[in-house]
Design a protein around this motif. Sequence first.
Motif, PDB file in Angstrom:
ATOM      1  N   VAL A   1      12.298   5.960 -10.198  1.00 14.43           N
ATOM      2  CA  VAL A   1      12.926   5.635  -8.916  1.00 14.43           C
ATOM      3  C   VAL A   1      11.925   5.005  -7.946  1.00 14.43           C
ATOM      4  O   VAL A   1      12.282   4.105  -7.170  1.00 14.43           O
ATOM      5  CB  VAL A   1      13.585   6.892  -8.305  1.00 14.43           C
ATOM      6  CG1 VAL A   1      13.975   6.661  -6.849  1.00 14.43           C
ATOM      7  CG2 VAL A   1      14.818   7.275  -9.107  1.00 14.43           C
ATOM      8  N   THR A   2      10.661   5.446  -7.964  1.00 18.97           N
ATOM      9  CA  THR A   2       9.663   4.822  -7.088  1.00 18.97           C
ATOM     10  C   THR A   2       9.418   3.365  -7.481  1.00 18.97           C
ATOM     11  O   THR A   2       9.245   2.508  -6.609  1.00 18.97           O
ATOM     12  CB  THR A   2       8.325   5.589  -7.114  1.00 18.97           C
ATOM     13  OG1 THR A   2       7.913   5.810  -8.464  1.00 18.97           O
ATOM     14  CG2 THR A   2       8.449   6.930  -6.411  1.00 18.97           C
ATOM     15  N   ILE A   3       9.424   3.085  -8.784  1.00 17.47           N
ATOM     16  CA  ILE A   3       9.285   1.685  -9.233  1.00 17.47           C
ATOM     17  C   ILE A   3      10.471   0.852  -8.736  1.00 17.47           C
ATOM     18  O   ILE A   3      10.310  -0.245  -8.196  1.00 17.47           O
ATOM     19  CB  ILE A   3       9.202   1.615 -10.776  1.00 17.47           C
ATOM     20  CG1 ILE A   3       7.951   2.324 -11.290  1.00 17.47           C
ATOM     21  CG2 ILE A   3       9.211   0.158 -11.254  1.00 17.47           C
ATOM     22  CD1 ILE A   3       7.896   2.441 -12.801  1.00 17.47           C
ATOM     23  N   TYR A   4      11.658   1.381  -8.918  1.00 18.25           N
ATOM     24  CA  TYR A   4      12.890   0.693  -8.507  1.00 18.25           C
ATOM     25  C   TYR A   4      12.904   0.454  -6.997  1.00 18.25           C
ATOM     26  O   TYR A   4      13.282  -0.629  -6.525  1.00 18.25           O
ATOM     27  CB  TYR A   4      14.084   1.558  -8.939  1.00 18.25           C
ATOM     28  CG  TYR A   4      15.453   0.999  -8.638  1.00 18.25           C
ATOM     29  CD1 TYR A   4      16.128   0.231  -9.587  1.00 18.25           C
ATOM     30  CD2 TYR A   4      16.095   1.259  -7.434  1.00 18.25           C
ATOM     31  CE1 TYR A   4      17.401  -0.264  -9.323  1.00 18.25           C
ATOM     32  CE2 TYR A   4      17.357   0.770  -7.159  1.00 18.25           C
ATOM     33  CZ  TYR A   4      18.007   0.004  -8.121  1.00 18.25           C
ATOM     34  OH  TYR A   4      19.265  -0.486  -7.853  1.00 18.25           O
ATOM     35  N   SER A   5      12.463   1.473  -6.236  1.00 16.02           N
ATOM     36  CA  SER A   5      12.543   1.404  -4.778  1.00 16.02           C
ATOM     37  C   SER A   5      11.566   0.402  -4.183  1.00 16.02           C
ATOM     38  O   SER A   5      11.787  -0.105  -3.072  1.00 16.02           O
ATOM     39  CB  SER A   5      12.271   2.787  -4.170  1.00 16.02           C
ATOM     40  OG  SER A   5      13.159   3.742  -4.687  1.00 16.02           O
ATOM     41  N   ARG A   6      10.463   0.123  -4.874  1.00 21.83           N
ATOM     42  CA  ARG A   6       9.471  -0.829  -4.355  1.00 21.83           C
ATOM     43  C   ARG A   6      10.113  -2.180  -4.045  1.00 21.83           C
ATOM     44  O   ARG A   6       9.755  -2.844  -3.070  1.00 21.83           O
ATOM     45  CB  ARG A   6       8.352  -1.034  -5.381  1.00 21.83           C
ATOM     46  CG  ARG A   6       7.492   0.179  -5.633  1.00 21.83           C
ATOM     47  CD  ARG A   6       6.464  -0.063  -6.714  1.00 21.83           C
ATOM     48  NE  ARG A   6       5.348  -0.886  -6.238  1.00 21.83           N
ATOM     49  CZ  ARG A   6       4.289  -1.192  -6.977  1.00 21.83           C
ATOM     50  NH1 ARG A   6       4.222  -0.765  -8.231  1.00 21.83           N
ATOM     51  NH2 ARG A   6       3.326  -1.928  -6.489  1.00 21.83           N
TER      52      ARG A   6
ATOM     53  N   GLY B   1      13.033   0.771   7.409  1.00 20.65           N
ATOM     54  CA  GLY B   1      12.580   2.149   7.188  1.00 20.65           C
ATOM     55  C   GLY B   1      11.818   2.323   5.880  1.00 20.65           C
ATOM     56  O   GLY B   1      11.828   3.416   5.300  1.00 20.65           O
ATOM     57  N   TYR B   2      11.146   1.245   5.424  1.00 23.19           N
ATOM     58  CA  TYR B   2      10.435   1.275   4.129  1.00 23.19           C
ATOM     59  C   TYR B   2       9.431   2.428   4.069  1.00 23.19           C
ATOM     60  O   TYR B   2       9.452   3.229   3.130  1.00 23.19           O
ATOM     61  CB  TYR B   2       9.725  -0.063   3.933  1.00 23.19           C
ATOM     62  CG  TYR B   2       9.229  -0.320   2.528  1.00 23.19           C
ATOM     63  CD1 TYR B   2      10.036  -0.942   1.584  1.00 23.19           C
ATOM     64  CD2 TYR B   2       7.938   0.039   2.146  1.00 23.19           C
ATOM     65  CE1 TYR B   2       9.583  -1.198   0.297  1.00 23.19           C
ATOM     66  CE2 TYR B   2       7.474  -0.211   0.866  1.00 23.19           C
ATOM     67  CZ  TYR B   2       8.296  -0.828  -0.053  1.00 23.19           C
ATOM     68  OH  TYR B   2       7.840  -1.075  -1.325  1.00 23.19           O
ATOM     69  N   LYS B   3       8.562   2.526   5.058  1.00 21.30           N
ATOM     70  CA  LYS B   3       7.549   3.596   5.089  1.00 21.30           C
ATOM     71  C   LYS B   3       8.214   4.967   5.182  1.00 21.30           C
ATOM     72  O   LYS B   3       7.824   5.908   4.482  1.00 21.30           O
ATOM     73  CB  LYS B   3       6.617   3.369   6.278  1.00 21.30           C
ATOM     74  CG  LYS B   3       5.630   4.501   6.544  1.00 21.30           C
ATOM     75  CD  LYS B   3       4.802   4.196   7.785  1.00 21.30           C
ATOM     76  CE  LYS B   3       4.051   5.406   8.280  1.00 21.30           C
ATOM     77  NZ  LYS B   3       2.953   5.827   7.423  1.00 21.30           N
ATOM     78  N   ARG B   4       9.224   5.073   6.035  1.00 20.07           N
ATOM     79  CA  ARG B   4       9.940   6.348   6.221  1.00 20.07           C
ATOM     80  C   ARG B   4      10.579   6.810   4.911  1.00 20.07           C
ATOM     81  O   ARG B   4      10.572   8.007   4.593  1.00 20.07           O
ATOM     82  CB  ARG B   4      10.997   6.158   7.317  1.00 20.07           C
ATOM     83  CG  ARG B   4      11.773   7.375   7.697  1.00 20.07           C
ATOM     84  CD  ARG B   4      12.407   7.201   9.079  1.00 20.07           C
ATOM     85  NE  ARG B   4      12.979   5.877   9.271  1.00 20.07           N
ATOM     86  CZ  ARG B   4      14.240   5.563   8.987  1.00 20.07           C
ATOM     87  NH1 ARG B   4      15.053   6.471   8.486  1.00 20.07           N
ATOM     88  NH2 ARG B   4      14.691   4.348   9.214  1.00 20.07           N
ATOM     89  N   PHE B   5      11.108   5.871   4.131  1.00 11.04           N
ATOM     90  CA  PHE B   5      11.747   6.228   2.857  1.00 11.04           C
ATOM     91  C   PHE B   5      10.731   6.832   1.893  1.00 11.04           C
ATOM     92  O   PHE B   5      10.969   7.900   1.315  1.00 11.04           O
ATOM     93  CB  PHE B   5      12.393   4.984   2.229  1.00 11.04           C
ATOM     94  CG  PHE B   5      12.981   5.229   0.873  1.00 11.04           C
ATOM     95  CD1 PHE B   5      14.259   5.743   0.733  1.00 11.04           C
ATOM     96  CD2 PHE B   5      12.244   4.970  -0.285  1.00 11.04           C
ATOM     97  CE1 PHE B   5      14.797   5.986  -0.521  1.00 11.04           C
ATOM     98  CE2 PHE B   5      12.770   5.207  -1.538  1.00 11.04           C
ATOM     99  CZ  PHE B   5      14.055   5.713  -1.657  1.00 11.04           C
TER     100      PHE B   5
ATOM    101  N   VAL C   1       0.839  -1.204   0.000  1.00  8.11           N
ATOM    102  CA  VAL C   1       0.000   0.000   0.000  1.00  8.11           C
ATOM    103  C   VAL C   1       0.876   1.257   0.000  1.00  8.11           C
ATOM    104  O   VAL C   1       0.605   2.219  -0.730  1.00  8.11           O
ATOM    105  CB  VAL C   1      -0.946   0.008   1.224  1.00  8.11           C
ATOM    106  CG1 VAL C   1      -1.801   1.272   1.232  1.00  8.11           C
ATOM    107  CG2 VAL C   1      -1.821  -1.225   1.236  1.00  8.11           C
ATOM    108  N   ILE C   2       1.930   1.229   0.812  1.00 10.57           N
ATOM    109  CA  ILE C   2       2.830   2.398   0.908  1.00 10.57           C
ATOM    110  C   ILE C   2       3.457   2.706  -0.450  1.00 10.57           C
ATOM    111  O   ILE C   2       3.405   3.848  -0.936  1.00 10.57           O
ATOM    112  CB  ILE C   2       3.936   2.141   1.956  1.00 10.57           C
ATOM    113  CG1 ILE C   2       3.347   2.069   3.353  1.00 10.57           C
ATOM    114  CG2 ILE C   2       5.004   3.241   1.902  1.00 10.57           C
ATOM    115  CD1 ILE C   2       4.297   1.515   4.395  1.00 10.57           C
ATOM    116  N   SER C   3       4.065   1.673  -1.068  1.00 12.10           N
ATOM    117  CA  SER C   3       4.695   1.887  -2.375  1.00 12.10           C
ATOM    118  C   SER C   3       3.653   2.190  -3.442  1.00 12.10           C
ATOM    119  O   SER C   3       3.904   2.961  -4.373  1.00 12.10           O
ATOM    120  CB  SER C   3       5.526   0.666  -2.764  1.00 12.10           C
ATOM    121  OG  SER C   3       4.715  -0.488  -2.843  1.00 12.10           O
TER     122      SER C   3
END
Length: 622
Positions: A99-104, A112-116, A29-31
Motif C-alpha cells: 500500500v505504501t508503494i501504491y500510495s506514493r 494532504g500527502y505528508k499527513r497521509f 522524502v516523505i514517501s
Amino acid sequence: MTLFLHIFILLPVLGFIISLLVPAPKEGVISGVAFGTVGLHLASTIGFIGYWLLNGRPILNIKDIVLFKATGYEFFIDFCFDEIGATYLFVGSFLTFLVTIYSRYYLHRESGYKRFFNTILFFYVGYNIIILSGNLETLFVGWEILGISSFLLIAFYRDRYLPVKNAVKVFSIYRIGDVGLILAMWMSHHLFHENITFLKLNNYELVHEHLQSHTWIGVFISIMILISAAAKSAQLPFSSWLPRAMEGPTPSTAIFYGSLSVHLGVFLLLRTYPFWEHQLSVRILIAVLGLLTAVITTGIARVQSSVKSQIAYASIAQIGLIFIEVAAGLEILAMFHFAGNAFLRTYQLLVSPSVVSYLIREQFYNFSPRARSIEHFFPKKLEYTLYLLSIKEWNLDSLMYRYLWNPLKWAGNKMNFLTVNRLLIFFIPTYVIGLVCLYNEELIPTNIHAYLPIFFSLIGLLMVLKSFTERRKAPMSWILVIMNHFWIALAVSFNEHFKNDQTILYLSGIIASGVLGYFCLTKLKSIEGNIDLDQFHGHSSKHPKLAFIFLMACLGVSGFPITPTFIGEDLIFSHIHENQAILALSVSLSFIIDGLAIIRIYARIFLGPHVKSVYETAYRSS
C-alpha cells in the motif's frame, strides 16, 4: 530472539517521528521514509519468522516496563509472540508495504500527502503493538492508536462534509469497543487479582480454578470481549460503519477496512480463546453472531450500487464466517481465512477505480442479463422483502440511532437551561461539599454513604450528556467534559480508600489537557468570533497549528496513551467492585460519551467545509 519484538515496535515509531520532521513539499522524502520503514520492517519480519520456525516455534513473552504499581494493582507493558502473532505480523507488514508503494503515486500532489503518510505510519505503530501485545493493557494502547488514526484517515478530505461526518460516526462505534475492553480488564482484575497475561491464559488449571466459582464473571468478561471484537470487525449490530469508512483515500480503505484493522476483532478472539474455550454459551453466541452477520451482509453486498460498499459488506460476511471458525476451535483455518480475505480485499479495493471505469465501458458494448440466482427460487413476497431490507441495509443505522444515540441526545437536551455561570455556581459548591464529606466520612450514615459513589457518578454522566448535545457554546461543552472526570474521581474516592497519588495520576492529564484545550478555544474565538457547535467551521485550513494543539488536548482528555490519564482510567476502574454494576455502567457510559463529545467538538470546529465557503455541500452519499 526477544530483542526483535522491540525492533518490530521501535522501527515504525522511528519512521513516524522522522516523517513528522520532513517538510510537506518534499514528497519523495516523505514517501521514501514510509517505504523504507515498512520495507525494512517486512525484511526483518521474514528473516525473524524464518529463524523462529527453524528454532521450533517457541512462544516468546517479555514483561517489559512496569508503568505503575500499587497495592493489588500493576500496570505493565508485556509482549508476546506465537503462531497468531506471526501470521498477523507477516500479513500486516506485506500489505502495508504494498500500500505504501501504491500510495506514493496515487496521492501525488495531494494537499494532504505528508499527513497521509504520517497517519499510515502512526497506524502501523498501533497495529504492531496490538499483534505483539502480551496482555489486555498493552493491546489497549495499540487499540487506542488505531482508533484515532482511523478517524484521521476517514476524515482525510477534511474540507468535505461527508468524510468528517462519517469519521465521527465510525469513531462512535470504536468508542463502544474501547469501553468493552476497559470493562473486560476491570472484571479480569477482580477475577484473577492481577494483570493477567495471554501466556497465563493458556494455563487451563489456572483459568478453570478461577472460573469454577465465578462463572457469571467469566461470561461477563467474554461478552465484553465479544462486543469489542464485534465493534472493531463490523459484526452485527455494528456492521453499517464499515461502508461509511470508505470515504477516505482508496489506499487507506484497503489497508484499514479491507485487510488489517477490520480483522483485529478476530485477533482479539483468537488471543483470548483459552479463556472462553470452555464456556459453551459464549461459543454458541459468537457462532450465531457470525452466522447472522454473514447471511445478512451477503444479501446487502449483492444489492449495493457502490463498488466499495459491495466489497465492504462482502468482507464483513467473510469475517462472520471467521468468527464461526474461531468459535468452533478451528484456529489454523481461521488464520488462513484471515490471510486470504485480507489479500483479496486489499487487491479488490486498490483496483476498484479501474474496475468501475472498465465496467462502465463494457456495459455499453457487451451487456448480458444477469443469470438466475438462488433468490429467484424464493416465494416472490419473501424475495421482495429481502431485497428491500438489503437495500435499506436492514435499517442498522436507524436502529443504532433509535435505541442508542437518540435517547442520549434526548436526555442531554433536557438540560438546555444550563449556562456556564449556572454550571460554576452549581459545580463549585457541590464539589466542595463532596470533598468535605469525603474527608469526614465517619460522620455520614452508612446507608447514605453506600449511595454516594453512584450519586456523584450520575452527576458526572449528566454533565457529559449535556456536553454531547450542546449545540451553542464550544467552551461550555469542553468545561462539562472536564467536570465529568472530576465527578468520576470523587465518586470512586468514596467507593474505596486509596492514596491521593492515584487520583492525581488520573486527573493530571485531564487538568493539563483541559487547560490547553480551553486556551485553544478562547484563542480561536477571539480570532474568528463564532465557534458554535451547530455547524462545521473547517478552521483547520486557516489555523493548522491551533488545530493540531487542540487535537492533542482532545486526546489527552479522552485518555489516549500520551498522558498519565491513560493508566488512571484503568486504575479508577480497579477500585470499582465486581458487585457494583450500576456504578460501573455509569462510569462506562461517561467514558463513551466523553470521547464522542470531545471528538465532536474537534470535528465541528476544525473540520468540514469552511464556514465562509460559497460552494455547495453534499450532505448525502450513495
